[in-house]
Design an enzyme around this catalytic site. Structure first.
Site, short mmCIF file in Angstrom:
data_model
loop_
_atom_site.label_atom_id
_atom_site.label_comp_id
_atom_site.label_asym_id
_atom_site.label_seq_id
_atom_site.Cartn_x
_atom_site.Cartn_y
_atom_site.Cartn_z
N ASP A 155 34.62 48.98 37.94
CA ASP A 155 35.49 48.54 39.04
C ASP A 155 36.66 49.47 39.36
O ASP A 155 37.66 49.04 39.94
CB ASP A 155 36.05 47.16 38.67
CG ASP A 155 36.76 47.16 37.32
OD1 ASP A 155 37.13 48.25 36.85
OD2 ASP A 155 36.95 46.08 36.74
N GLU A 210 27.66 46.98 34.70
CA GLU A 210 28.77 46.02 34.58
C GLU A 210 29.07 45.38 35.93
O GLU A 210 30.18 45.40 36.45
CB GLU A 210 30.03 46.66 33.97
CG GLU A 210 31.01 45.59 33.47
CD GLU A 210 32.26 46.17 32.83
OE1 GLU A 210 32.19 46.59 31.65
OE2 GLU A 210 33.32 46.18 33.48
N GLU A 219 40.86 46.36 41.30
CA GLU A 219 39.53 46.29 40.67
C GLU A 219 38.64 45.19 41.25
O GLU A 219 37.43 45.36 41.39
CB GLU A 219 39.67 46.12 39.16
CG GLU A 219 40.24 47.34 38.43
CD GLU A 219 41.76 47.42 38.46
OE1 GLU A 219 42.40 46.46 38.97
OE2 GLU A 219 42.31 48.43 38.00
N HIS A 253 48.45 48.18 30.88
CA HIS A 253 48.45 49.22 31.91
C HIS A 253 48.18 48.73 33.33
O HIS A 253 48.34 49.47 34.29
CB HIS A 253 47.39 50.28 31.57
CG HIS A 253 45.98 49.84 31.80
ND1 HIS A 253 45.35 49.94 33.03
CD2 HIS A 253 45.07 49.27 30.98
CE1 HIS A 253 44.11 49.48 32.93
NE2 HIS A 253 43.92 49.05 31.69
N ARG A 257 47.84 47.63 37.09
CA ARG A 257 48.75 47.82 38.24
C ARG A 257 49.50 46.55 38.61
O ARG A 257 50.68 46.58 38.95
CB ARG A 257 47.95 48.29 39.45
CG ARG A 257 47.87 49.77 39.60
CD ARG A 257 47.11 50.16 40.87
NE ARG A 257 47.36 51.54 41.25
CZ ARG A 257 46.91 52.59 40.60
NH1 ARG A 257 46.19 52.44 39.49
NH2 ARG A 257 47.19 53.82 41.01
N HIS A 265 49.23 54.10 27.50
CA HIS A 265 48.45 54.70 28.59
C HIS A 265 49.25 55.86 29.19
O HIS A 265 50.48 55.77 29.27
CB HIS A 265 48.21 53.60 29.63
CG HIS A 265 47.23 53.96 30.70
ND1 HIS A 265 47.51 54.88 31.67
CD2 HIS A 265 45.99 53.51 30.96
CE1 HIS A 265 46.47 54.99 32.49
NE2 HIS A 265 45.53 54.16 32.07
#
Ligand code: UD1
Ligand code: UDP
Length: 370
Positions: free
Chosen positions: A98, A120, A134, A211, A213, A244
């Protein structure tokens, strides 16, 4: 017989980890010609995975720029892939999951009228802004794909609800379990000084990552402040946080957690070390997608630092709990698992709703079958 020419496209750490075992199997398969193109949406974090799985890409678009926007990635990947696809003319392109590389990889293949397989497929939160971007990336990829490799029955059902025909969907399990089984080793020795000196029996080690967004800003501050409170008030706790490489995250982590001696902000770990760290942790707190799939099979409780998850299977199994992004609820949930043995034991049961480590075999079988 002509071999099936498969071009695998990926760009970030999690895609690399989850595609690596599939690529290794395809490389060895007599009926497949496997070509790899990395976009390098991530650079260092991608290269760490390529190294450990010994994968040398045939094409590397090398697009990463510091502080890149989603549009920057989209434009660079779309243009870069055009040339590769025209040159390679694969029978099928495989994309994973994604990310922006996933969606744009599928779109670039569509523009060349090349078939797309989506590994996936079918995960859905139902909220296009969480996870962002995503949820939209994977929905759009489903629209573009011709074959869908769904990890679970639930993912299959999500796709069917969107009008995708059952004959085009294969339930395979998640390839992350294939990867995990290759690296977990009870005798594994860390190369990292800090990890070698932590007493995993005497201390309650919390492994954390963060991490996403949609957590940037206030939610991430809340999360870090919650962890700071737990670390400051529980002397038997050590927090290990491989940060990250997105500078947005490192800066805030340094500000809030940088001066607490029991919180260790470290560089991203290579996959083998990280997976074995999960295996020795007391508790895992994360907003990562992949870790929600890995940790249940290691028998570790996982608190998800988000308001929803597209991975409800492990929640249903009882090893994962979605705890939101408010400071006090995060503190309460962690404290509960530090002090309440029954609550801890109920969550620390090894269940693995994500497959038996044979997802890659099933994907290859389906590809050749068609
Ligand atoms: C990306 C994906 C996200 C996935 C995550 C996995 C998108 C839009 N986001 O988010 O879906 O969950 O990867 O980690 O597709 N950076 C480095 N070195 C690296 C990696 C990143 O320096 O090896 C820094 C760069 O400054 C880069 C920034 O991190 O610009 C952000 O990377 P990006 O891929 O845009 O977003 P992620 O937050 O990593
Ligand atoms: N991971 C890793 N090193 C680290 C942190 C995570 O190898 O220091 C692995 C982790 O085991 C999982 C994947 O990276 O397989 C998850 O990646 P990330 O959290 O970046 O992305 P997401 O899964 O949320 O898309």
């Amino acid at each position: 017989m002509k071999r099936l020419k498969v071009l695998t496209i990926f760009g970030t750490r999690p895609e690399a980890i989850k595609m690596a075992p599939l690529i290794k199997k395809m490389e060895k398969h007599k009926d497949i010609e496997s070509i790899v193109c990395v976009t390098a949406q991530h650079r260092e974090m991608l290269d760490m995975v390529l190294k450990i799985f010994d994968i040398t890409p045939n094409h590397d678009l090398n697009i990463m720029k510091h502080g890149q926007s989603i549009s920057d990635i989209t434009v660079a990947v779309l243009k870069g892939l055009e040339e590769v696809l025209i040159k390679e003319k694969p029978d099928i392109v495989l994309v994973h999951g994604d990310t922006s590389t996933t969606f744009v990889g599928a779109l670039a293949a569509f523009y060349q009228k090349i078939k797309v397989g989506h590994v996936e497929a079918g995960l859905r939160s139902g909220n296009i802004y969480s996870p962002y971007p995503e949820e939209m990336n994977r929905s759009l990829t489903s629209k573009l794909a011709n074959i869908h490799f769904a990890p679970t029955k639930e993912n299959y059902n999500n796709l069917v609800k969107e009008g995708i025909e059952g004959k085009d969907i294969y339930i395979t399990g998640n390839t992350v379990i294939d990867a995990l089984l290759q690296v977990i080793n009870d005798d594994y020795a860390f190369q990292n000084d800090l990890l070698n000196h932590i007493d995993f029996n005497a201390k309650k080690v919390i492994v954390m990552t963060c991490h996403r967004r949609e957590n940037w800003g206030v939610p991430m501050s809340n999360i870090f402040n919650g962890v700071a409170e737990v670390a400051n008030t529980n002397k038997d706790v050590e927090v290990i946080f491989p940060v990250h490489l997105n500078p947005q995250i490192g800066k805030l982590a340094d500000e809030i957690l940088g001066n607490i001696s029991s919180v260790h902000l470290i560089e991203p770990l290579e996959y083998e070390a990280f997976a074995n760290l999960l295996n020795r942790a007391y508790l895992i707190i994360t907003d990562s997608g992949g870790i929600q799939e890995e940790a249940p099979s290691l028998g570790k409780p996982i608190l998800v630092l988000r308001t929803e998850t597209e991975r409800p299977e492990a929640v249903a199994a009882g090893t994962v709990k979605v705890v939101g992004v408010e400071k006090q609820s995060i503190v309460n949930e962690i404290e509960n698992l530090l002090t309440n043995k029954d609550a801890y034991n109920t969550m620390a049961t090894a269940t693995n709703p994500y497959g038996d480590g044979r997802a890659c075999d099933r994907i290859i079988e389906a590809l050749l079958d068609r």
